[in-house]
Scaffold this motif. Structure first.
Motif, PDB file in Angstrom:
ATOM      1  N   ASP A 185       0.842  -1.200   0.000  1.00  0.00           N
ATOM      2  CA  ASP A 185       0.000   0.000   0.000  1.00  0.00           C
ATOM      3  C   ASP A 185       0.877   1.249   0.000  1.00  0.00           C
ATOM      4  O   ASP A 185       0.571   2.250  -0.668  1.00  0.00           O
ATOM      5  N   TYR A 186       1.980   1.196   0.755  1.00  0.00           N
ATOM      6  CA  TYR A 186       2.942   2.311   0.753  1.00  0.00           C
ATOM      7  C   TYR A 186       3.535   2.496  -0.643  1.00  0.00           C
ATOM      8  O   TYR A 186       3.632   3.628  -1.141  1.00  0.00           O
ATOM      9  N   LEU A 187       3.939   1.395  -1.277  1.00  0.00           N
ATOM     10  CA  LEU A 187       4.506   1.482  -2.629  1.00  0.00           C
ATOM     11  C   LEU A 187       3.519   2.132  -3.592  1.00  0.00           C
ATOM     12  O   LEU A 187       3.894   2.954  -4.428  1.00  0.00           O
ATOM     13  N   ASP A 188       2.249   1.748  -3.436  1.00  0.00           N
ATOM     14  CA  ASP A 188       1.220   2.304  -4.303  1.00  0.00           C
ATOM     15  C   ASP A 188       1.064   3.815  -4.077  1.00  0.00           C
ATOM     16  O   ASP A 188       0.947   4.585  -5.038  1.00  0.00           O
ATOM     17  N   ARG A 189       1.087   4.223  -2.805  1.00  0.00           N
ATOM     18  CA  ARG A 189       0.969   5.654  -2.492  1.00  0.00           C
ATOM     19  C   ARG A 189       2.129   6.451  -3.087  1.00  0.00           C
ATOM     20  O   ARG A 189       1.953   7.593  -3.521  1.00  0.00           O
ATOM     21  N   GLU A 190       3.299   5.843  -3.115  1.00  0.00           N
ATOM     22  CA  GLU A 190       4.500   6.526  -3.592  1.00  0.00           C
ATOM     23  C   GLU A 190       4.748   6.332  -5.082  1.00  0.00           C
ATOM     24  O   GLU A 190       5.722   6.866  -5.627  1.00  0.00           O
ATOM     25  N   GLY A 191       3.899   5.562  -5.755  1.00  0.00           N
ATOM     26  CA  GLY A 191       4.075   5.335  -7.185  1.00  0.00           C
ATOM     27  C   GLY A 191       5.285   4.476  -7.523  1.00  0.00           C
ATOM     28  O   GLY A 191       5.896   4.622  -8.592  1.00  0.00           O
ATOM     29  N   ILE A 192       5.633   3.563  -6.636  1.00  0.00           N
ATOM     30  CA  ILE A 192       6.806   2.692  -6.825  1.00  0.00           C
ATOM     31  C   ILE A 192       6.355   1.345  -7.388  1.00  0.00           C
ATOM     32  O   ILE A 192       5.452   0.715  -6.839  1.00  0.00           O
ATOM     33  N   ASP A 193       6.991   0.907  -8.471  1.00  0.00           N
ATOM     34  CA  ASP A 193       6.603  -0.389  -9.053  1.00  0.00           C
ATOM     35  C   ASP A 193       7.786  -1.304  -9.364  1.00  0.00           C
ATOM     36  O   ASP A 193       7.631  -2.329 -10.018  1.00  0.00           O
ATOM     37  N   LYS A 194       8.989  -0.953  -8.862  1.00  0.00           N
ATOM     38  CA  LYS A 194      10.169  -1.815  -9.009  1.00  0.00           C
ATOM     39  C   LYS A 194      10.830  -1.951  -7.649  1.00  0.00           C
ATOM     40  O   LYS A 194      11.290  -0.964  -7.067  1.00  0.00           O
ATOM     41  N   VAL A 195      10.862  -3.188  -7.145  1.00  0.00           N
ATOM     42  CA  VAL A 195      11.262  -3.413  -5.753  1.00  0.00           C
ATOM     43  C   VAL A 195      12.280  -4.537  -5.644  1.00  0.00           C
ATOM     44  O   VAL A 195      12.171  -5.566  -6.320  1.00  0.00           O
ATOM     45  N   GLY A 196      13.258  -4.348  -4.775  1.00  0.00           N
ATOM     46  CA  GLY A 196      14.158  -5.428  -4.389  1.00  0.00           C
ATOM     47  C   GLY A 196      13.663  -6.046  -3.100  1.00  0.00           C
ATOM     48  O   GLY A 196      13.111  -5.338  -2.234  1.00  0.00           O
ATOM     49  N   PHE A 197      13.816  -7.356  -2.946  1.00  0.00           N
ATOM     50  CA  PHE A 197      13.308  -8.051  -1.758  1.00  0.00           C
ATOM     51  C   PHE A 197      14.413  -8.927  -1.194  1.00  0.00           C
ATOM     52  O   PHE A 197      15.041  -9.712  -1.919  1.00  0.00           O
ATOM     53  N   ILE A 198      14.673  -8.805   0.112  1.00  0.00           N
ATOM     54  CA  ILE A 198      15.673  -9.627   0.778  1.00  0.00           C
ATOM     55  C   ILE A 198      15.064 -10.163   2.073  1.00  0.00           C
ATOM     56  O   ILE A 198      14.412  -9.417   2.809  1.00  0.00           O
ATOM     57  N   TYR A 199      15.245 -11.459   2.318  1.00  0.00           N
ATOM     58  CA  TYR A 199      14.564 -12.056   3.477  1.00  0.00           C
ATOM     59  C   TYR A 199      15.416 -13.131   4.139  1.00  0.00           C
ATOM     60  O   TYR A 199      16.303 -13.723   3.514  1.00  0.00           O
ATOM     61  N   VAL A 200      15.138 -13.375   5.412  1.00  0.00           N
ATOM     62  CA  VAL A 200      15.833 -14.403   6.160  1.00  0.00           C
ATOM     63  C   VAL A 200      15.350 -15.777   5.694  1.00  0.00           C
ATOM     64  O   VAL A 200      14.151 -15.983   5.453  1.00  0.00           O
ATOM     65  N   ALA A 201      16.286 -16.696   5.560  1.00  0.00           N
ATOM     66  CA  ALA A 201      15.960 -18.024   5.019  1.00  0.00           C
ATOM     67  C   ALA A 201      15.414 -18.938   6.111  1.00  0.00           C
ATOM     68  O   ALA A 201      16.043 -19.932   6.499  1.00  0.00           O
ATOM     69  N   ASN A 202      14.248 -18.595   6.619  1.00  0.00           N
ATOM     70  CA  ASN A 202      13.505 -19.491   7.513  1.00  0.00           C
ATOM     71  C   ASN A 202      12.026 -19.322   7.212  1.00  0.00           C
ATOM     72  O   ASN A 202      11.648 -18.585   6.293  1.00  0.00           O
ATOM     73  N   SER A 203      11.166 -19.985   7.970  1.00  0.00           N
ATOM     74  CA  SER A 203       9.740 -19.974   7.632  1.00  0.00           C
ATOM     75  C   SER A 203       9.114 -18.592   7.761  1.00  0.00           C
ATOM     76  O   SER A 203       8.157 -18.276   7.039  1.00  0.00           O
TER      77      SER A 203
END
Length: 411
Positions: A185-203
């Motif tokens: 929802d934040y991305l939509d408010r800011e007009g952002i449509d290209k995102v990098g995603f990094i996450y911890v490798a667990n459930s």
């Protein structure tokens, strides 16, 4: 004219009387909608004295990550339980009996969690278990609690804990699904449509990523780079270098301390200037301490507890948050964080359900938990049902930013 007036008055009177009777029947047939109810006495209201609890204690098990990497979650959870047990017993206990919460430290490890759960259920014969602190440790015991038919009220946020629903397993944090949607929802408010995603490798991290992948597809957002890190990793420079090369307009990090703090510090070193969003898994001061000035500017969805002193006076959670924060601060010297709030919600929901059940019976307790409605907690207002064992909606979140090393409500 006089005779006409005499006839008119009784008619009007009769019509009015009929209207009153009809209105009374309508009101009697339309019971008022249940209002949100705080867990304990309303602050400032006179509380009738209750007799001291007596007899055998009602035993509830609690499993928290008091030590290990997730101790910033588990330590405040343990402290909250100790605070609440004293308050509950001073106010008459549960079902007229003393409340005993047996706390086990899972040391942030799934194997330790399994051992602790078996001891609580088979050895101590607890009526319910609250916790664990993390999604991986919760998933390690979810099936066992279901098989043993012991209510489990988790303090972890993975959507897979309560989706799909199994009858004896509940959770109190806002789910990853709700948190990810808040970020998009934040991305939509800011007009952002290209995102990098990094996450911890667990459930926990994988659940966050799976939700992000699904929502990104629905909203037309491109995940231009996806990277992972281990729970014990101390440098994410290589992963962030790849993400930077993909030219994202924002980066989302999904994990719990210490990894997300390292991501922020590494991003600062690499000169990454796009917005960095975090999950609600870092909604505690430990994240700010670990990240240092690299925490400034970080934004995330979080429960209102960490900004309790900034929310509106007419917010339905205000009284509960203010009282809990004051009580916790008086006992421990610092305000409670999001995770302290999870223990508050889990224990109070269980205690109120025990009172509704009328006895310390696991099956009756399960039924009563599932009927929880309008419970005002720290994470939001809970409404469980047979189809929903999380009970929260998107409005349970506030959007916050870290400014000068402190949480700031931005909505």
């Amino acid at each position: 004219m006089k005779s006409a007036t005499k006839k008119f008055v009784p008619v009007v009177t009769a019509v009015c009387l009929v209207g009153v009777v009809v209105l009374a029947f309508c009101l009697a047939g339309c019971p008022p909608k249940p209002q949100p109810t705080p867990p304990g006495p309303v602050p400032g209201a006179p509380t009738p004295a209750k007799p001291a609890p007596s007899g055998e204690p009602v035993k509830i098990g609690a499993i928290f990550s008091v030590t290990g990497p997730a101790s910033p979650l588990g330590d405040p959870e343990k402290k909250t339980v100790e605070l609440l047990v004293d308050q509950i017993n001073e106010n008459g206990g549960v079902l007229g009996r003393p409340l005993e919460v047996i706390v086990k430290d899972d040391k942030s490890e799934p194997t330790e969690t399994v051992l602790a759960t078996k001891d609580l259920i088979e050895g101590e014969e607890v009526v319910a278990v609250i916790g664990p602190s993390r999604t991986p440790t919760t998933m390690a015991i979810k099936d066992y609690c279901q098989e043993q038919e012991v209510p489990l009220v988790s303090c972890a946020a993975g959507k897979l804990i309560t989706d799909p629903v199994v009858s004896y397993v509940f959770a109190v944090p806002q789910t990853n699904a709700l948190a990810v949607q808040a970020c998009f929802d934040y991305l939509d408010r800011e007009g952002i449509d290209k995102v990098g995603f990094i996450y911890v490798a667990n459930s926990y991290g994988e659940d966050g990523y799976n939700n992000a992948k699904a929502i990104a597809a629905e909203q037309g957002v491109e995940l231009v780079a996806v990277e992972t890190f281990g729970g014990e990793d101390t440098d994410m420079t290589a992963q962030l270098t790849k993400i930077k090369a993909a030219n994202p307009e924002a980066i989302i990090c999904w994990g719990t301390n210490p990894g997300p703090a390292i991501v922020c510090k590494n991003a600062q070193t690499l000169g990454i200037e796009v917005p960095i969003l975090q999950s609600h898994g870092v909604a505690n001061m430990k994240f700010i301490e670990l990240a240092g000035d690299a925490a400034n500017g970080i934004q995330l969805p979080a429960g209102r507890l960490i900004v309790y002193d900034q929310i509106a006076a007419d917010d339905p959670q205000k009284e509960v948050l203010d009282k809990f924060a004051a009580d916790y601060k008086a006992k421990y010297g610092n305000p409670p964080n999001t995770f302290a709030g999870h223990a508050y919600d889990a224990l109070w929901i269980t205690v109120k359900a025990l009172e509704q059940a009328g006895e310390a019976d696991r099956a009756k307790l399960r039924d009563a938990i599932e009927k929880t409605e309008g419970f005002v907690g720290t994470a939001g207002i809970f409404n469980y049902s047979p189809e929903d064992h999380n009970g929260l909606t998107a409005d349970a979140f506030a959007w916050v930013e870290i400014v000068d090393g402190a949480w700031k409500l931005t909505e």
